[in-house]
Design a protein around this motif. Structure first.
Motif, PDB file in Angstrom:
ATOM      1  N   SER A 138      16.262  11.005   2.051  1.00 11.05           N
ATOM      2  CA  SER A 138      16.026   9.796   2.838  1.00 11.05           C
ATOM      3  C   SER A 138      16.223  10.096   4.320  1.00 11.05           C
ATOM      4  CB  SER A 138      17.006   8.708   2.392  1.00 11.05           C
ATOM      5  OG  SER A 138      16.902   7.613   3.259  1.00 11.05           O
ATOM      6  N   SER A 139      15.102  10.119   5.035  1.00  9.65           N
ATOM      7  CA  SER A 139      15.156  10.372   6.480  1.00  9.65           C
ATOM      8  C   SER A 139      13.864   9.818   7.084  1.00  9.65           C
ATOM      9  CB  SER A 139      15.243  11.886   6.744  1.00  9.65           C
ATOM     10  OG  SER A 139      14.727  12.203   8.023  1.00  9.65           O
ATOM     11  N   PRO A 140      13.937   9.271   8.301  1.00  6.23           N
ATOM     12  CA  PRO A 140      12.699   8.767   8.923  1.00  6.23           C
ATOM     13  C   PRO A 140      11.689   9.877   9.168  1.00  6.23           C
ATOM     14  CG  PRO A 140      14.570   8.640  10.444  1.00  6.23           C
ATOM     15  CD  PRO A 140      15.128   9.012   9.107  1.00  6.23           C
ATOM     16  N   HIS A 141      12.148  11.134   9.134  1.00  7.88           N
ATOM     17  CA  HIS A 141      11.222  12.237   9.408  1.00  7.88           C
ATOM     18  C   HIS A 141      10.887  13.058   8.165  1.00  7.88           C
ATOM     19  CE1 HIS A 141      11.189  10.948  13.424  1.00  7.88           C
ATOM     20  NE2 HIS A 141      12.507  11.073  13.536  1.00  7.88           N
ATOM     21  N   VAL A 142      11.079  12.429   7.031  1.00  2.00           N
ATOM     22  CA  VAL A 142      10.671  13.020   5.739  1.00  2.00           C
ATOM     23  C   VAL A 142       9.906  11.919   5.006  1.00  2.00           C
ATOM     24  CG1 VAL A 142      11.496  13.836   3.504  1.00  2.00           C
ATOM     25  CG2 VAL A 142      12.644  14.587   5.601  1.00  2.00           C
ATOM     26  N   VAL A 143       8.770  12.264   4.432  1.00  2.00           N
ATOM     27  CA  VAL A 143       7.959  11.249   3.760  1.00  2.00           C
ATOM     28  C   VAL A 143       8.797  10.543   2.675  1.00  2.00           C
ATOM     29  CG1 VAL A 143       6.938  12.781   2.015  1.00  2.00           C
ATOM     30  CG2 VAL A 143       5.643  10.834   2.838  1.00  2.00           C
ATOM     31  N   GLY A 144       8.699   9.214   2.633  1.00  2.00           N
ATOM     32  CA  GLY A 144       9.585   8.426   1.759  1.00  2.00           C
ATOM     33  C   GLY A 144       9.114   8.378   0.316  1.00  2.00           C
ATOM     34  N   TYR A 145      10.066   8.371  -0.596  1.00  2.00           N
ATOM     35  CA  TYR A 145       9.791   8.323  -2.040  1.00  2.00           C
ATOM     36  C   TYR A 145       9.716   6.878  -2.512  1.00  2.00           C
ATOM     37  CZ  TYR A 145      10.770   8.731  -7.059  1.00  2.00           C
ATOM     38  OH  TYR A 145      10.718   8.633  -8.409  1.00  2.00           O
TER      39      TYR A 145
ATOM     40  N   LEU B 144       4.621  19.111  -9.618  1.00  2.00           N
ATOM     41  CA  LEU B 144       4.676  17.767  -9.055  1.00  2.00           C
ATOM     42  C   LEU B 144       5.958  17.064  -9.523  1.00  2.00           C
ATOM     43  CD1 LEU B 144       3.156  15.825  -7.274  1.00  2.00           C
ATOM     44  CD2 LEU B 144       1.849  15.056  -9.253  1.00  2.00           C
ATOM     45  N   GLN B 145       6.342  17.301 -10.764  1.00  2.00           N
ATOM     46  CA  GLN B 145       7.576  16.692 -11.274  1.00  2.00           C
ATOM     47  C   GLN B 145       8.791  17.272 -10.551  1.00  2.00           C
ATOM     48  OE1 GLN B 145       8.014  16.013 -15.479  1.00  2.00           O
ATOM     49  NE2 GLN B 145       5.836  16.329 -15.815  1.00  2.00           N
ATOM     50  N   ARG B 146       8.681  18.534 -10.241  1.00  2.00           N
ATOM     51  CA  ARG B 146       9.754  19.170  -9.494  1.00  2.00           C
ATOM     52  C   ARG B 146       9.838  18.560  -8.091  1.00  2.00           C
ATOM     53  NH1 ARG B 146      10.238  23.109  -6.159  1.00  2.00           N
ATOM     54  NH2 ARG B 146      12.252  24.155  -6.124  1.00  2.00           N
ATOM     55  N   GLU B 147       8.648  18.352  -7.489  1.00  2.00           N
ATOM     56  CA  GLU B 147       8.597  17.729  -6.161  1.00  2.00           C
ATOM     57  C   GLU B 147       9.202  16.323  -6.216  1.00  2.00           C
ATOM     58  OE1 GLU B 147       4.674  17.923  -4.414  1.00  2.00           O
ATOM     59  OE2 GLU B 147       5.355  16.979  -2.553  1.00  2.00           O
ATOM     60  N   GLN B 148       8.933  15.605  -7.306  1.00  2.00           N
ATOM     61  CA  GLN B 148       9.497  14.253  -7.462  1.00  2.00           C
ATOM     62  C   GLN B 148      11.019  14.308  -7.448  1.00  2.00           C
ATOM     63  OE1 GLN B 148      11.216  13.057 -10.421  1.00  2.00           O
ATOM     64  NE2 GLN B 148      11.433  10.980  -9.627  1.00  2.00           N
TER      65      GLN B 148
ATOM     66  N   MET C 144       4.555   7.716  -2.924  1.00  2.00           N
ATOM     67  CA  MET C 144       5.226   7.980  -1.642  1.00  2.00           C
ATOM     68  C   MET C 144       4.822   6.894  -0.654  1.00  2.00           C
ATOM     69  SD  MET C 144       4.076  11.920  -1.121  1.00  2.00           S
ATOM     70  CE  MET C 144       2.468  11.626  -1.792  1.00  2.00           C
ATOM     71  N   GLU C 145       5.566   6.776   0.421  1.00  2.00           N
ATOM     72  CA  GLU C 145       5.120   5.876   1.486  1.00  2.00           C
ATOM     73  C   GLU C 145       3.775   6.384   2.002  1.00  2.00           C
ATOM     74  OE1 GLU C 145       6.879   6.038   5.497  1.00  2.00           O
ATOM     75  OE2 GLU C 145       7.978   7.829   4.859  1.00  2.00           O
ATOM     76  N   TYR C 146       2.894   5.461   2.364  1.00  2.00           N
ATOM     77  CA  TYR C 146       1.607   5.855   2.936  1.00  2.00           C
ATOM     78  C   TYR C 146       1.797   6.076   4.436  1.00  2.00           C
ATOM     79  CZ  TYR C 146      -3.051   5.275   4.907  1.00  2.00           C
ATOM     80  OH  TYR C 146      -4.208   5.455   5.630  1.00  2.00           O
TER      81      TYR C 146
ATOM     82  N   VAL D 242       0.873  -1.168   0.000  1.00  2.00           N
ATOM     83  CA  VAL D 242       0.000   0.000   0.000  1.00  2.00           C
ATOM     84  C   VAL D 242       0.910   1.217   0.000  1.00  2.00           C
ATOM     85  CG1 VAL D 242      -1.689   1.268   1.369  1.00  2.00           C
ATOM     86  CG2 VAL D 242      -1.778  -1.213   1.280  1.00  2.00           C
ATOM     87  N   PHE D 243       0.580   2.178  -0.798  1.00  2.00           N
ATOM     88  CA  PHE D 243       1.367   3.411  -0.806  1.00  2.00           C
ATOM     89  C   PHE D 243       0.447   4.582  -1.133  1.00  2.00           C
ATOM     90  CE2 PHE D 243       1.598   1.299  -4.877  1.00  2.00           C
ATOM     91  CZ  PHE D 243       1.439   2.302  -5.822  1.00  2.00           C
ATOM     92  N   ALA D 244       0.982   5.776  -1.112  1.00  2.00           N
ATOM     93  CA  ALA D 244       0.185   6.965  -1.433  1.00  2.00           C
ATOM     94  C   ALA D 244       0.630   7.463  -2.802  1.00  2.00           C
ATOM     95  CB  ALA D 244       0.404   8.053  -0.381  1.00  2.00           C
ATOM     96  N   VAL D 245      -0.323   7.951  -3.591  1.00  2.00           N
ATOM     97  CA  VAL D 245       0.042   8.479  -4.908  1.00  2.00           C
ATOM     98  C   VAL D 245      -0.512   9.899  -5.050  1.00  2.00           C
ATOM     99  CG1 VAL D 245      -1.930   7.276  -6.003  1.00  2.00           C
ATOM    100  CG2 VAL D 245      -0.060   8.085  -7.410  1.00  2.00           C
ATOM    101  N   LYS D 246       0.369  10.790  -5.411  1.00  2.00           N
ATOM    102  CA  LYS D 246      -0.029  12.200  -5.592  1.00  2.00           C
ATOM    103  C   LYS D 246      -0.079  12.438  -7.098  1.00  2.00           C
ATOM    104  CE  LYS D 246       1.343  16.794  -3.923  1.00  2.00           C
ATOM    105  NZ  LYS D 246       2.171  17.493  -2.926  1.00  2.00           N
ATOM    106  N   SER D 247      -1.230  12.814  -7.614  1.00  2.00           N
ATOM    107  CA  SER D 247      -1.417  12.867  -9.068  1.00  2.00           C
ATOM    108  C   SER D 247      -1.905  14.219  -9.541  1.00  2.00           C
ATOM    109  CB  SER D 247      -2.450  11.816  -9.488  1.00  2.00           C
ATOM    110  OG  SER D 247      -2.098  10.548  -9.003  1.00  2.00           O
TER     111      SER D 247
END
Ligand SMILES: Nc1ncnc2c1ncn2[C@@H]1O[C@H](COP(=O)(O)OP(=O)(O)OP(=O)(O)O)[C@@H](O)[C@H]1O
Length: 429
Positions: free
Chosen positions: A55-62, A44-48, A80-82, A30-35
């Motif tokens: 990579s950090s436990p306190h930043v949402v994972g790619y 959004l592409q820039r955000e990608q 992204m990680e859900y 299960v993951f989250a998708v931002k569309s």
């Protein structure tokens, strides 16, 4: 990877976030998708590009990205990680609008750890607030929404399109004045987010309209009020974040050594039930604007005008007598549409002036047959007048700046049958 879109988790100004599941063949997850529609997915592409490098436990994972065709639309998807616990704003409202001080310290520690990491990578988040912090059962708070983030040193090509951005209520004075947006602006926003966690409200609760808030932050000597019930340690922490001069603010790594955070290692892990969203969103939020009213709370408007004629201009432009009814889609605000032959509104010409606080906007006026476009930037006043907009149907006027942040537009006039009718404007997106 094959995947299926599930329920919507949230809507932002630029994209929709949904739950998604990968097919068992791709490893059932299960993951989250931002569309966003591909044609409107520049940010959004820039955000990608940004989150794929973090990579950090306190930043949402790619988790990756792809392009799909859905309902005849080409969609750009960022995986992204859900993070299952909702936003920090939800958590605060779920607790009756006030988090316990130990929980505030617990989440603050994670936000500062996340920021310390981002800053060490040369990245400023630029939009720290309760709605952009997600709560995870395992890792506590995680920083999300990198739509406004920018690299401080790197002059990458795409950064040219990223103007000063963020949410007015959380903006640091130097950002509100349009001067700079460096690491210290995230520190100011942590202070504002702590006030949000403690009070369930905005850092400037007495001022509802964003233009007045921007003035107050930019040109007064005031600070947001520190909640009186917080401990001296918590207030001292706020004092280190909420210094008007950016150079005087502590850095994230200094804050990690502050006793307020050092004392919050107790491992508080209970995630309060989420309730409704209430945290002020970006300047697009309709509720934020519905409460627009001319505020007299500026301590010295005369001084402000003398110092800055632009400020006077914004103030004048921001006085609204009624809030217009408008709708928007992902990237457009349609101010007035005239899609039906029966519609009484016949625009024979269109005139307006628009003022940008920060960033830039493209204004497009469509008469059904052609689109007239004009772009203007920070502190520029755009006067638009066109007598060729005279179709009886399909008239619309849209304002677009990619992410619709920090724009004040005012004095929009439609001329109907040669009689000017004042449509009190926009002050936003
Ligand atoms: N990884 C995630 N896991 C769970 N929920 C998420 C996740 N990412 C986003 N959401 C939900 O979706 C909402 C919108 O996401 P996000 O803030 O990234 O969108 P946006 O378009 O950039 O919004 P904004 O207009 O505030 O900039 C969040 O407030 C949150 O409720």
């Amino acid at each position: 990877m094959r995947w299926t879109r599930g329920q919507t988790l949230g809507h932002g100004s630029s994209a929709t976030v949904s739950l998604a599941t990968a097919s068992p063949l791709s490893g059932a997850t299960v993951f989250a998708v931002k569309s966003a529609e591909l044609s409107k997915s520049e940010f959004l592409q820039r955000e990608q590009k940004i989150i794929s490098s973090l990579s950090s436990p306190h930043v949402v994972g790619y988790k990756g990205c792809d392009i799909t065709m859905e309902n005849n639309m080409t969609m750009y998807n960022l995986f992204m990680e859900y993070v299952s616990g909702g936003t920090l704003a939800d958590a605060t409202s779920g607790c009756g609008g006030r988090l316990d001080e130990s929980l505030i310290g617990y989440y603050a520690q994670h936000i500062v750890q996340g920021l310390d990491y981002l800053h060490s990578q040369g990245l400023v988040h630029c939009d720290i607030k309760g709605r952009n912090i997600l709560i995870s059962e395992d890792d506590g708070a995680k920083i999300a929404d990198f739509g406004c983030a920018k690299w401080v040193e790197r002059r990458v090509e795409e950064d040219k399109v990223v103007a000063i951005g963020g949410t007015p209520m959380y903006m640091a004075p130097e950002v509100a004045r349009g001067e700079e947006q460096g690491f210290p602006c995230d520190i100011w926003a942590i202070g504002c987010t702590i006030i949000e966690m403690a009070t369930g409200g905005a850092p400037w609760p007495k001022v509802a309209d964003p233009v007045t808030v921007l003035y107050q932050i930019a040109y007064s000597d005031e600070l947001p009020e520190f909640p009186s019930f917080l401990s001296e340690q918590a207030k001292d922490f706020l004092d280190k974040c909420l210094r008007r001069c950016p150079k005087e603010r502590w850095t994230a790594s200094q804050l990690l050594k502050h006793p307020f955070l050092e004392g919050s290692n107790s491992g508080v892990k209970s995630i309060p039930d989420s309730a409704s969203n209430f945290s002020p969103t970006s300047i697009l939020d309709q509720g934020f604007w519905n409460s627009l009213e001319e505020s007299e709370s500026l301590s010295s408007p005369v001084d402000t005008q003398r110092k800055n004629p632009a400020a006077d201009r914004i103030r004048r432009l921001s006085s609204l007598s009624e809030v217009p009814s408008w709708t928007w889609d992902e990237n457009w605000i349609t101010i007035r549409e005239n899609n039906s032959e029966d519609n009484n509104v016949i625009m024979n010409a269109v005139e307006f002036e628009a003022y940008m606080i920060c960033g830039s906007a493209t204004v497009s006026i469509s008469n059904g047959a052609e689109e007239l476009e004009s772009t203007f930037g920070t502190e520029e006043l755009l006067n638009f007048s066109d007598s060729n907009v005279n179709s009886r149907s399909g008239n619309s006027i849209g304002f677009f700046n990619g992410r619709k942040r920090c724009v004040a537009l005012s004095n929009l006039n439609f001329v109907r049958d040669k009689e000017k009718s004042f449509l009190p404007s926009i002050s936003s997106f």
